[in-house]
Scaffold this motif. Sequence first.
Motif, PDB file in Angstrom:
ATOM      1  N   VAL A   1       2.270   1.923  -3.454  1.00 12.73           N
ATOM      2  CA  VAL A   1       1.332   2.630  -4.339  1.00 12.73           C
ATOM      3  C   VAL A   1       1.298   4.113  -3.989  1.00 12.73           C
ATOM      4  CG1 VAL A   1      -1.092   2.857  -5.003  1.00 12.73           C
ATOM      5  CG2 VAL A   1      -0.078   0.575  -4.743  1.00 12.73           C
ATOM      6  N   GLN A   2       1.314   4.403  -2.714  1.00 14.25           N
ATOM      7  CA  GLN A   2       1.306   5.806  -2.297  1.00 14.25           C
ATOM      8  C   GLN A   2       2.598   6.522  -2.705  1.00 14.25           C
ATOM      9  OE1 GLN A   2      -1.693   5.897  -2.050  1.00 14.25           O
ATOM     10  NE2 GLN A   2      -2.214   6.607   0.012  1.00 14.25           N
TER      11      GLN A   2
ATOM     12  N   ASP B   1       4.185   5.907  -5.416  1.00 17.50           N
ATOM     13  CA  ASP B   1       3.997   6.206  -6.834  1.00 17.50           C
ATOM     14  C   ASP B   1       3.179   7.486  -7.007  1.00 17.50           C
ATOM     15  OD1 ASP B   1       4.607   5.245  -9.501  1.00 17.50           O
ATOM     16  OD2 ASP B   1       2.463   4.952  -9.739  1.00 17.50           O
ATOM     17  N   ARG B   2       2.233   7.677  -6.139  1.00 16.45           N
ATOM     18  CA  ARG B   2       1.425   8.909  -6.191  1.00 16.45           C
ATOM     19  C   ARG B   2       2.251  10.116  -5.742  1.00 16.45           C
ATOM     20  NH1 ARG B   2      -3.986   7.758  -3.059  1.00 16.45           N
ATOM     21  NH2 ARG B   2      -4.790   9.472  -4.351  1.00 16.45           N
ATOM     22  N   LEU B   3       3.140   9.903  -4.756  1.00 16.92           N
ATOM     23  CA  LEU B   3       4.063  10.971  -4.363  1.00 16.92           C
ATOM     24  C   LEU B   3       4.981  11.317  -5.536  1.00 16.92           C
ATOM     25  CD1 LEU B   3       5.497  12.831  -2.308  1.00 16.92           C
ATOM     26  CD2 LEU B   3       6.895  10.846  -1.650  1.00 16.92           C
TER      27      LEU B   3
ATOM     28  N   VAL C   1       0.843  -1.202   0.000  1.00 10.85           N
ATOM     29  CA  VAL C   1       0.000   0.000   0.000  1.00 10.85           C
ATOM     30  C   VAL C   1       0.877   1.250   0.000  1.00 10.85           C
ATOM     31  CG1 VAL C   1      -1.734   1.303   1.280  1.00 10.85           C
ATOM     32  CG2 VAL C   1      -1.897  -1.197   1.143  1.00 10.85           C
ATOM     33  N   ASP C   2       1.903   1.256   0.841  1.00 10.67           N
ATOM     34  CA  ASP C   2       2.812   2.390   0.861  1.00 10.67           C
ATOM     35  C   ASP C   2       3.509   2.559  -0.488  1.00 10.67           C
ATOM     36  OD1 ASP C   2       2.301   3.260   3.412  1.00 10.67           O
ATOM     37  OD2 ASP C   2       3.847   2.015   4.331  1.00 10.67           O
TER      38      ASP C   2
END
Length: 523
Positions: free
Chosen positions: A405-406, A408-410, A402-403
């Motif tokens: 994926v986050q 990647d958003r960062l 999950v981190d």
Amino acid sequence: MAGNLEGQITSARARRAVPLANSTPMASRFDPRLSTFRMPAPLGPLRFSAPGPTSVPRDDSDIAFAPVTQLSAWIASGALTSRRLTEIYLARIEALGPKLECLAMVTPELARAEADAADALLRAGVNLGPLHGIPYGLKDLFDTKGIVTGWGAEPFRERVPENDATIVRKLRAAGAVLLGKTTVGALAYNDIWYGGRTRNPWNLNEGSSGSSAGSASATAAGLCAFAIGTETLGSITSPSQRCGTTGLRPTFGRVSRAGGMALCWSLDKVGPICRSVEDTAIVLAALNGPDLADRSSIDAPFHFDANADFAGMRLGYLPEAFGEGANAVDHAALEAVRRLGIEVVEVSLPDLPYGSLMNILYAEAAAAFEELTLTDLDDTLTWQDEGAWPNTFRKARFLSAVDHVQLDRLRYQVMLALDGLFSQVDALIGPFMTGPMLIASNFTGHPCLHLRAGFLDVGTRSDASLGEGKLTTGEPDAAGPTFRVPQGISIWGRLFEEGSILNLGMALEREFGVAALRPGLPS
């Protein structure tokens, strides 16, 4: 939740049972272009500088250290043959290669054959371009048919590919002559490989940094005309800083990585390491172009005009990059830009946890070499401290999906941040490892040119490090003797606009006046 875990574990075990070669890409791919990006239009043919002196120096070392622009002119005119130039480099490799530990494999017979073929073409009136007959070193991450490509790591030291990497074919088509495979820190990390530690020609007591360790060391020592490096996070710029070479990290996707070892699919980039700025443009012109064999390849024009005017350029700098930690050469570089009449302005980046992005690198690298971790083959790697790959791969198994994926958003937020910065300025200048730019620009895919700006007198430096989410260049020994070593400066540019930073780099190279200085190597 406990009742659902067994299915998740079973699925993970089933996936691990499927062998995945290093060459197997990810289904998703990184693209540095935002939705608002517009590819620069082609601006006409490439234009390089007019050739210099027509007479060839008597001293072989003066020939060896000549820039590609000059070597190319001598070969094209018939004043110098590719065979003679190749023999000069092979002799220097024999004399200095063992001291520097910068060649993993020398291919003298292949080099002589390719040089003779280049000379024969010229006699027949065929010139393949500015790299015709120019000998080079190839980072030992790229496949060469029938020639050991060991990735610097013990488990692969007997690996012999069946095909050539795309860039090997491109360089052969351009007439370049392969001297051999330059050393790479094991699996593209630092300067320790299965044959030893690659040395800095300016101070043989310290490593050349990595992971394009051999490419920078050999080029700086005049063992080749140029070399090929790769960068995931500093592997072109860091050894160029340590060895005083000029390294160009192109925009992500511009140069094919097919046939090269994958460390991080969304980060790996290929570029030239040379002794002058214009030489990097010549090499990039030969490497540029799309390739269906690389899923991240992007079709982009490359424009370069050695005589282009950079009047009106707006150059930015981050004030914190020239604060604590900056040295006299850094500050002098900024003043040199002002002397050129370029508008220099302060800029800033949003306060984001840029260092956190390194967990993406760790995860991709651990996936690329999962087999080593799961079979304990990582135990065979020489370098086993807490910051080396084996433990980095192991700890990456504990990263949260999950981190990830986050993260990647960062990364997308960082792309927006640098896009905003380059909407204000045409380029950015600064020390390559000060502030967030080394991390940020590698994750956004922006190009970077690193060139020699001056010299410092410092003690032997410790290893550069990528551990603990931080990057360091290594601390100098304050108690021991000092050595005069090169210090460089970095210029970052807009996506796919390498030409403008190369023009600025050429002007600064002339202003600095230190590019032609050579290391005082023992004979």
